[in-house]
Design a protein around this motif. Sequence first.
Motif, PDB file in Angstrom:
ATOM      1  N   ASN A 157       0.827  -1.181   0.059  1.00  0.00           N
ATOM      2  CA  ASN A 157      -0.109   0.101  -0.031  1.00  0.00           C
ATOM      3  C   ASN A 157       0.918   1.210  -0.024  1.00  0.00           C
ATOM      4  O   ASN A 157       1.739   1.250  -0.862  1.00  0.00           O
ATOM      5  CB  ASN A 157      -0.934  -0.147   1.112  1.00  0.00           C
ATOM      6  CG  ASN A 157      -2.050   0.799   0.941  1.00  0.00           C
ATOM      7  OD1 ASN A 157      -2.269   1.519   0.073  1.00  0.00           O
ATOM      8  ND2 ASN A 157      -3.017   0.955   2.036  1.00  0.00           N
ATOM      9  N   GLU A 158       0.798   2.250   1.055  1.00  0.00           N
ATOM     10  CA  GLU A 158       1.355   3.325   1.070  1.00  0.00           C
ATOM     11  C   GLU A 158       3.124   3.041   0.965  1.00  0.00           C
ATOM     12  O   GLU A 158       3.468   2.237   1.548  1.00  0.00           O
ATOM     13  CB  GLU A 158       0.846   4.082   2.320  1.00  0.00           C
ATOM     14  CG  GLU A 158       0.925   5.643   2.126  1.00  0.00           C
ATOM     15  CD  GLU A 158       2.022   6.512   2.059  1.00  0.00           C
ATOM     16  OE1 GLU A 158       2.585   6.946   1.174  1.00  0.00           O
ATOM     17  OE2 GLU A 158       2.637   6.354   3.211  1.00  0.00           O
ATOM     18  N   LEU A 159       3.644   3.779   0.204  1.00  0.00           N
ATOM     19  CA  LEU A 159       5.175   3.773   0.107  1.00  0.00           C
ATOM     20  C   LEU A 159       5.864   5.230   0.654  1.00  0.00           C
ATOM     21  O   LEU A 159       5.388   6.320   0.558  1.00  0.00           O
ATOM     22  CB  LEU A 159       5.288   3.532  -1.199  1.00  0.00           C
ATOM     23  CG  LEU A 159       4.645   2.560  -2.002  1.00  0.00           C
ATOM     24  CD1 LEU A 159       5.000   2.178  -3.405  1.00  0.00           C
ATOM     25  CD2 LEU A 159       5.324   1.137  -1.359  1.00  0.00           C
ATOM     26  N   GLU A 160       7.339   4.939   0.866  1.00  0.00           N
ATOM     27  CA  GLU A 160       8.157   5.921   1.264  1.00  0.00           C
ATOM     28  C   GLU A 160       9.409   5.375   0.571  1.00  0.00           C
ATOM     29  O   GLU A 160      10.106   4.426   0.812  1.00  0.00           O
ATOM     30  CB  GLU A 160       8.294   6.481   2.586  1.00  0.00           C
ATOM     31  CG  GLU A 160       8.785   7.799   2.758  1.00  0.00           C
ATOM     32  CD  GLU A 160       7.953   9.159   2.417  1.00  0.00           C
ATOM     33  OE1 GLU A 160       8.550  10.123   2.520  1.00  0.00           O
ATOM     34  OE2 GLU A 160       7.102   8.991   1.563  1.00  0.00           O
ATOM     35  N   TYR A 161      10.072   6.114   0.047  1.00  0.00           N
ATOM     36  CA  TYR A 161      11.520   6.186  -0.465  1.00  0.00           C
ATOM     37  C   TYR A 161      12.476   6.770   0.485  1.00  0.00           C
ATOM     38  O   TYR A 161      12.578   7.935   0.645  1.00  0.00           O
ATOM     39  CB  TYR A 161      11.918   6.510  -1.921  1.00  0.00           C
ATOM     40  CG  TYR A 161      12.850   6.036  -2.520  1.00  0.00           C
ATOM     41  CD1 TYR A 161      13.198   4.659  -3.195  1.00  0.00           C
ATOM     42  CD2 TYR A 161      14.306   6.912  -2.478  1.00  0.00           C
ATOM     43  CE1 TYR A 161      14.230   4.172  -4.148  1.00  0.00           C
ATOM     44  CE2 TYR A 161      15.317   6.326  -3.338  1.00  0.00           C
ATOM     45  CZ  TYR A 161      15.294   5.056  -3.872  1.00  0.00           C
ATOM     46  OH  TYR A 161      16.557   4.563  -4.518  1.00  0.00           O
ATOM     47  N   ILE A 162      13.356   5.993   1.141  1.00  0.00           N
ATOM     48  CA  ILE A 162      14.398   6.423   2.115  1.00  0.00           C
ATOM     49  C   ILE A 162      15.828   5.723   1.836  1.00  0.00           C
ATOM     50  O   ILE A 162      15.846   4.633   2.030  1.00  0.00           O
ATOM     51  CB  ILE A 162      13.904   6.173   3.574  1.00  0.00           C
ATOM     52  CG1 ILE A 162      12.382   6.601   3.697  1.00  0.00           C
ATOM     53  CG2 ILE A 162      14.758   6.963   4.533  1.00  0.00           C
ATOM     54  CD1 ILE A 162      11.902   6.351   5.092  1.00  0.00           C
ATOM     55  N   ASN A 163      16.658   6.787   1.555  1.00  0.00           N
ATOM     56  CA  ASN A 163      18.054   6.224   1.387  1.00  0.00           C
ATOM     57  C   ASN A 163      18.202   4.977   0.743  1.00  0.00           C
ATOM     58  O   ASN A 163      19.140   3.882   0.767  1.00  0.00           O
ATOM     59  CB  ASN A 163      18.696   5.942   2.924  1.00  0.00           C
ATOM     60  CG  ASN A 163      18.796   7.285   3.544  1.00  0.00           C
ATOM     61  OD1 ASN A 163      18.614   8.279   3.145  1.00  0.00           O
ATOM     62  ND2 ASN A 163      19.268   6.986   4.895  1.00  0.00           N
ATOM     63  N   GLY A 164      17.536   4.800  -0.511  1.00  0.00           N
ATOM     64  CA  GLY A 164      17.721   3.739  -1.372  1.00  0.00           C
ATOM     65  C   GLY A 164      16.808   2.537  -1.321  1.00  0.00           C
ATOM     66  O   GLY A 164      16.851   1.776  -2.137  1.00  0.00           O
ATOM     67  N   PHE A 165      15.909   2.694  -0.408  1.00  0.00           N
ATOM     68  CA  PHE A 165      14.913   1.403  -0.100  1.00  0.00           C
ATOM     69  C   PHE A 165      13.597   1.935  -0.018  1.00  0.00           C
ATOM     70  O   PHE A 165      13.460   3.167   0.164  1.00  0.00           O
ATOM     71  CB  PHE A 165      15.245   0.833   1.292  1.00  0.00           C
ATOM     72  CG  PHE A 165      16.530   0.322   1.254  1.00  0.00           C
ATOM     73  CD1 PHE A 165      17.087  -0.962   0.704  1.00  0.00           C
ATOM     74  CD2 PHE A 165      17.887   1.159   2.105  1.00  0.00           C
ATOM     75  CE1 PHE A 165      18.238  -1.418   0.717  1.00  0.00           C
ATOM     76  CE2 PHE A 165      19.103   0.268   2.011  1.00  0.00           C
ATOM     77  CZ  PHE A 165      19.309  -0.919   1.393  1.00  0.00           C
ATOM     78  N   ILE A 166      12.737   1.198  -0.323  1.00  0.00           N
ATOM     79  CA  ILE A 166      11.047   1.293  -0.377  1.00  0.00           C
ATOM     80  C   ILE A 166      10.778   0.979   0.931  1.00  0.00           C
ATOM     81  O   ILE A 166      10.857  -0.135   1.410  1.00  0.00           O
ATOM     82  CB  ILE A 166      10.600   0.950  -1.620  1.00  0.00           C
ATOM     83  CG1 ILE A 166      10.946   1.566  -2.856  1.00  0.00           C
ATOM     84  CG2 ILE A 166       9.041   1.045  -1.579  1.00  0.00           C
ATOM     85  CD1 ILE A 166      10.595   0.792  -4.169  1.00  0.00           C
TER      86      ILE A 166
END
Length: 268
Positions: free
Chosen positions: A187-196
Motif C-alpha cells: 500500500n502506502e510507500l516511502e523512498y528512504i536512502n535507496g530503499f522502499i
Amino acid sequence: MNRLVSFLSLTAAVCLTNCNSNTDVPANESPAENKSSVAALSYTVVASYPHDTSSFTQGLEFYKGQLLEGTGMEGQSKLMQVDLKTGKASKQIKLDSSLFGEGITVLNDTLYQLTWQNKKVLVYTANDFKKIKEFPLNTEGWGITNNGKELIVTDGSSNLYFYEPSTFRLMRTQGVTEDGSPSVNLNELEYINGFIYANQWQYPYILKIDPNSGHVLGKMDLTQLTTRAKAENPKEQYLNGIAYNPETKKVYVTGKYWPEIFEISFAF
C-alpha cells in the motif's frame, strides 16, 4: 549378571538417545530451513502529534519542510498541508465527490495524487495545489513514492510499478517477495536512502524493500501503535502513512482515522 545389566543399560541409553534426537526436527527438515531471511526492524517512538480523526489517511509526504496529506473516501477525499504540531490543515482542496483519493508524492515541485478505482492520476503544482493535468492509470491506485527519477506505484498486489513522470508511461514492473513468497497488500510507500518502505493494508507492518530485486529485507511490527490508536479511537482503521522529512532525517507514521502521528526512530 553384571554384564547383562550393563548391556541392558547401554541398550536403553542408546534407544533413548536416538528417540530424543528426532523429537524436534523431522528427518527431512533442518532448523536452518525455518529461519527467515527478513530482519526484524526495531523502532523507538520519539514523539507524537495530534492527527485529525476524520482523515482517512492514504498518503503522507514532506515538501520543503511542510507535511502534506492525501485522504480517501468518496465525497471526503482531500489534499492538505497540515501543521504537524496542531494536526490542523493550513491549506486544503477537496477532490471531486466521485473520486476516491489515494497515495501522494512530490517530484520536481510536482505533486502526484492517485485515485483508487477511478484510474486517474491527479497532477498539481506542489506549492499551491493548482491542478495542471491528469494521467490515466492502468491499475488501481494505492500507494506512490519516487526515487528522484521514477514514480513508483502499488495497486494492492505484490507488485511495484515504475512510471515515467512526464508521461506516466509504465517503465517496468517489479514483484516483491518475502522469504521467496509474494508479499501481499502493498500500500502506502516511502523512498528512504535507496530503499522502499511499504505499509501492508490490513497488517501492522512496514516492509523494507530492495527496489532492484524486490526482496523484503526487513519488517517492522507496529502492533503497539495500532493498539494505542484503537484504544483512543474505536473507529481507527489500519496503519497507513509513512513520511520522511529529508531536511531533518525524521520519519513519521500514522493510519486511517488515527488520533496521532508518531515520530519514530530506526536504522534506515
